[in-house]
Each structure stands twice: as structure tokens, then as C-alpha cells.
Motif scaffolding. Sequence first.
Motif, short mmCIF file in Angstrom:
data_model
loop_
_atom_site.label_atom_id
_atom_site.label_comp_id
_atom_site.label_asym_id
_atom_site.label_seq_id
_atom_site.Cartn_x
_atom_site.Cartn_y
_atom_site.Cartn_z
N MET A 42 -6.63 11.30 -11.10
CA MET A 42 -5.36 11.36 -10.49
C MET A 42 -4.91 12.48 -11.19
SD MET A 42 -3.80 7.64 -10.20
CE MET A 42 -3.69 7.19 -11.97
N VAL A 43 -4.58 13.48 -10.38
CA VAL A 43 -4.16 15.11 -10.95
C VAL A 43 -2.81 15.32 -10.47
CG1 VAL A 43 -6.37 16.10 -11.65
CG2 VAL A 43 -5.46 16.36 -9.35
N GLU A 44 -2.22 14.30 -10.00
CA GLU A 44 -0.79 14.68 -9.25
C GLU A 44 0.23 13.76 -10.24
OE1 GLU A 44 0.52 16.55 -7.27
OE2 GLU A 44 -0.91 17.20 -6.05
N VAL A 45 -0.28 13.13 -11.28
CA VAL A 45 1.00 12.31 -12.05
C VAL A 45 1.90 13.29 -12.90
CG1 VAL A 45 0.82 10.83 -13.98
CG2 VAL A 45 -1.00 10.74 -12.66
N SER A 46 3.19 12.93 -12.74
CA SER A 46 4.38 13.50 -13.26
C SER A 46 4.43 13.00 -14.61
CB SER A 46 5.57 13.49 -12.36
OG SER A 46 5.15 14.09 -11.23
N ALA A 47 4.89 13.98 -15.58
CA ALA A 47 5.10 13.49 -16.98
C ALA A 47 6.56 13.34 -17.07
CB ALA A 47 4.61 14.41 -17.98
N SER A 48 7.06 12.14 -17.04
CA SER A 48 8.39 12.03 -17.08
C SER A 48 8.90 11.50 -18.46
CB SER A 48 8.96 10.96 -15.91
OG SER A 48 8.18 9.67 -15.97
N ASP A 84 0.98 -1.31 -0.06
CA ASP A 84 0.00 -0.03 -0.13
C ASP A 84 1.14 1.12 0.15
OD1 ASP A 84 -3.08 1.10 0.36
OD2 ASP A 84 -1.70 2.14 1.91
N ALA A 85 1.86 1.30 0.73
CA ALA A 85 2.78 2.39 0.82
C ALA A 85 3.39 2.57 -0.58
CB ALA A 85 3.76 2.23 2.17
N ALA A 86 4.11 1.62 -1.14
CA ALA A 86 5.02 1.81 -2.12
C ALA A 86 4.17 2.15 -3.35
CB ALA A 86 5.39 0.20 -2.34
N GLU A 87 2.70 2.02 -3.63
CA GLU A 87 1.89 2.44 -4.46
C GLU A 87 1.57 3.75 -4.74
OE1 GLU A 87 -1.20 -0.76 -4.59
OE2 GLU A 87 0.16 -1.96 -5.69
N LEU A 88 1.72 4.45 -3.49
CA LEU A 88 1.19 6.03 -3.34
C LEU A 88 2.04 6.79 -4.16
CD1 LEU A 88 0.29 5.98 0.33
CD2 LEU A 88 -1.12 5.77 -1.65
N GLY A 89 3.32 6.45 -4.31
CA GLY A 89 4.29 7.21 -5.15
C GLY A 89 3.76 7.35 -6.51
N SER A 103 2.00 10.73 -6.82
CA SER A 103 3.14 11.16 -6.89
C SER A 103 3.70 11.95 -5.45
CB SER A 103 3.12 12.54 -7.82
OG SER A 103 3.09 12.23 -9.13
N LEU A 104 3.46 11.06 -4.43
CA LEU A 104 3.56 11.47 -2.95
C LEU A 104 4.91 11.34 -2.73
CD1 LEU A 104 1.93 12.06 -0.37
CD2 LEU A 104 2.31 9.58 0.38
N PRO A 105 5.79 12.17 -2.25
CA PRO A 105 7.24 12.04 -2.16
C PRO A 105 7.58 11.04 -1.02
CG PRO A 105 6.46 14.51 -2.05
CD PRO A 105 5.24 13.56 -2.16
N PRO A 106 8.45 10.43 -1.22
CA PRO A 106 9.11 9.37 -0.47
C PRO A 106 9.32 9.83 1.16
CG PRO A 106 10.42 9.46 -2.16
CD PRO A 106 9.62 10.73 -2.27
N GLY A 107 8.80 8.87 2.23
CA GLY A 107 9.08 9.35 3.53
C GLY A 107 7.82 9.76 4.30
N ILE A 108 6.83 9.99 3.54
CA ILE A 108 5.67 10.57 4.17
C ILE A 108 4.61 9.29 4.47
CG2 ILE A 108 3.37 11.78 3.74
CD1 ILE A 108 4.92 13.63 1.74
N VAL A 109 4.69 8.21 3.71
CA VAL A 109 3.98 7.13 4.25
C VAL A 109 4.97 6.11 4.28
CG1 VAL A 109 2.01 5.25 3.93
CG2 VAL A 109 1.74 7.84 3.38
N LEU A 156 -7.96 3.91 3.72
CA LEU A 156 -7.30 4.90 4.34
C LEU A 156 -6.33 5.65 3.71
CD1 LEU A 156 -6.34 6.15 6.98
CD2 LEU A 156 -4.69 4.17 7.24
N SER A 157 -5.50 5.07 2.73
CA SER A 157 -4.49 5.91 2.06
C SER A 157 -5.02 6.65 1.03
CB SER A 157 -3.36 4.91 1.34
OG SER A 157 -3.84 3.88 0.67
N THR A 158 -6.14 6.11 0.25
CA THR A 158 -6.70 6.68 -0.95
C THR A 158 -7.52 7.92 -0.40
OG1 THR A 158 -6.85 4.64 -1.93
CG2 THR A 158 -8.38 6.40 -2.84
N ALA A 159 -8.44 7.66 0.72
CA ALA A 159 -9.23 8.66 1.16
C ALA A 159 -8.53 9.74 1.63
CB ALA A 159 -10.35 7.94 2.31
N VAL A 160 -7.16 9.50 2.38
CA VAL A 160 -6.38 10.69 2.65
C VAL A 160 -5.85 11.43 1.63
CG1 VAL A 160 -4.10 11.18 3.79
CG2 VAL A 160 -5.59 9.48 4.95
N MET A 161 -5.58 10.73 0.48
CA MET A 161 -4.94 11.39 -0.87
C MET A 161 -5.90 12.23 -1.34
SD MET A 161 -1.66 10.64 -1.07
CE MET A 161 -1.60 10.33 0.72
N ILE A 162 -7.29 11.93 -1.31
CA ILE A 162 -8.10 12.84 -1.83
C ILE A 162 -8.47 13.97 -0.75
CG2 ILE A 162 -10.92 12.88 -2.04
CD1 ILE A 162 -10.75 9.74 -2.71
#
Length: 303
Positions: free
Chosen positions: A227-233, A85-90, A94-100, A211-217
Motif C-alpha cells: 500500500m503506497v497511498e498511506v498517509s502519515a498522520s 467495502d466502501a468504508a475501508e477504501l479510505g 487513502s481514497l478521498p470520500p465520495g468516489i466510492v 472489484l474495489s482492490t483490483a480497481v485501486m491497483i
Amino acid sequence: MSPSRSVRVVSPTERRNPRTLGIDRVGALGALRLLNAEDARVPEAVAAVLPQLATVVEGTAERLRAGGRLHYFGAGTSGRTAVVDAAELGPTFSLPPGIVVAHHAGGPAALVTAVEGSEDSEELGAADAADVGAGDVAVGIAASGRTPYVAGALRAARAAGAFTVLVSANPEAPLAYLADVHIGVDTGPEAIAGSTRLKAASAHKLVLNGLSTAVMIALGRTYSNLMVEVSASNAKLRGRLVTILMEATGLAEERCAQALTGADGELKTALVCLLADCGPVEGRRRLAAAGGRVGDALTTRPV
């Protein structure tokens, strides 16, 4: 007098399930039907604890907004579910590492091979929770609700002043007293007695994903159900951003691509520009005033 003997309290997940007593005598399809019937009970059990889960979501979002972190602590299947769950939030938000952060008893090696004794150590749990602070959230995941590693982590987190949560498959979990909120999902006896990789694990996945999805919302990392935090790499992801803009606005591809370019590739800024008919500078101002939430940026114009 006979010497006193301690009585081991059996977790609900360890009891024999009367509905699956003949699971070894019904063939492959019959066994699968019995497993599926038990699995079907999980969503209803999770639905019963949604009010408690909502409390955790609200408390977690509040702490993350203030700079806190969300820590997961678990062993075995429970720990592995938390790690995923934690690994998939990035990638998703686009959640920065170390927050979850997910802590698994026995460390990374235990993700693929059991590390004997790690889940039985309160000291190890306390050590893994050493950097949990008063502004953080600590979620212990334990199907039985009595795992020593989780006990040590929650005890240390509670002493540090963190918001503590226990997720279990035991409404009468012995460790509930260490948690500000106990989410005890009543999944009942497993199809195979004690095999908590089945219903309990499914319930824990639903709880942690929720939990994690509702928090991100709550933190504004979605707009509607996009999803509006996707980065275009790369070019493929840039195309994905344009598609999201088209879905959100109903505008043509060329117009959305132009807006994205004008916003320097910032999806949320481009989205606000298109929906509020403004330029990138104004779009960024609106987002800043709205705490990064696109919906609020569309209704609140900064002075």
C-alpha cells in the motif's frame, strides 16, 4: 376455466440443500462441519465469474480515471457488505470520500436494524440513484437478483447512461436485463434455506473486495503488493511508511527515513526517488507523467 395464478420463481438460494437436511441432528461440531463444507464451495463459484468481474474492473477504473464514481446499491446483508467495502477504501488506499459510495436501503439506520419495506421500494432505489451520472458505475447487489430497491436503482442509473452491474447469487437473476454486466455467482442452495447471510454473502464480499482492490491497483494505489497511498498522520504511521520503503527497496531504515523526509512525507515520491536514484522534483515529475503509478514512473522518464 380456473382463474390464472402467478407462479413465484424460487431463487436458488431459497431451495432446500440436500447436503444439510440433518443439520439440526448432528450436534455443534457436526453443524459446523456442514456449514464449513458449504462455505468451501464459495471460492470456486467466484472463480467461475472472474472474466465478468474483470470486465467490470476495467470499466470502473476507466470511469474513475475520468472523474466518475462507483456506487453500490443493496439491501439487508448485501447492502451492509457494500457499506463495509466502501468504508475501508479510505484507510487502506487513502481514497478521498465520495468516489466510492454505498447506498443501503433504508439509510444508515437500516445497517443495524431492519427498516421494513425499504428493500421492496423501487421508488426508494431510484431516489438513492438520483445523482448517478453518465460517467459513473452503478453496482446493484442482490442475492436473489430480484430485489425491488436494486431494480429501481439500476433502472435509474441505466437511464442516466451509467455503466450498470448486477451482483447476485442467481445465474438466472430476473434483474439481469438492467445490467451491462451480470455477475451471477452460482453458490446454490444455502445450508439453511434462504439464509443468504451465509454463502451468498461470502461470495458477495469476495466479489466486492476483488472489484474495489483490483480497481485501486489499476489506479496505481499499490506498488507490487504494498500500500503506497498511506498517509502519515502520526508517528506510528510514519514508521509504517519507512517500513514500506524498506520492504520495497531493500535499503536501510536510515536511508529510507531520509528519503521520506526529503519528499515531505510523500511515500510514492520517496519510493521513486530511492528506486530511480533521483531527487523529489524529478520523482514527482515521473509520477505525474505516469498517472501516479510507481511502476510506470520507474520506466518512463518525462522529457
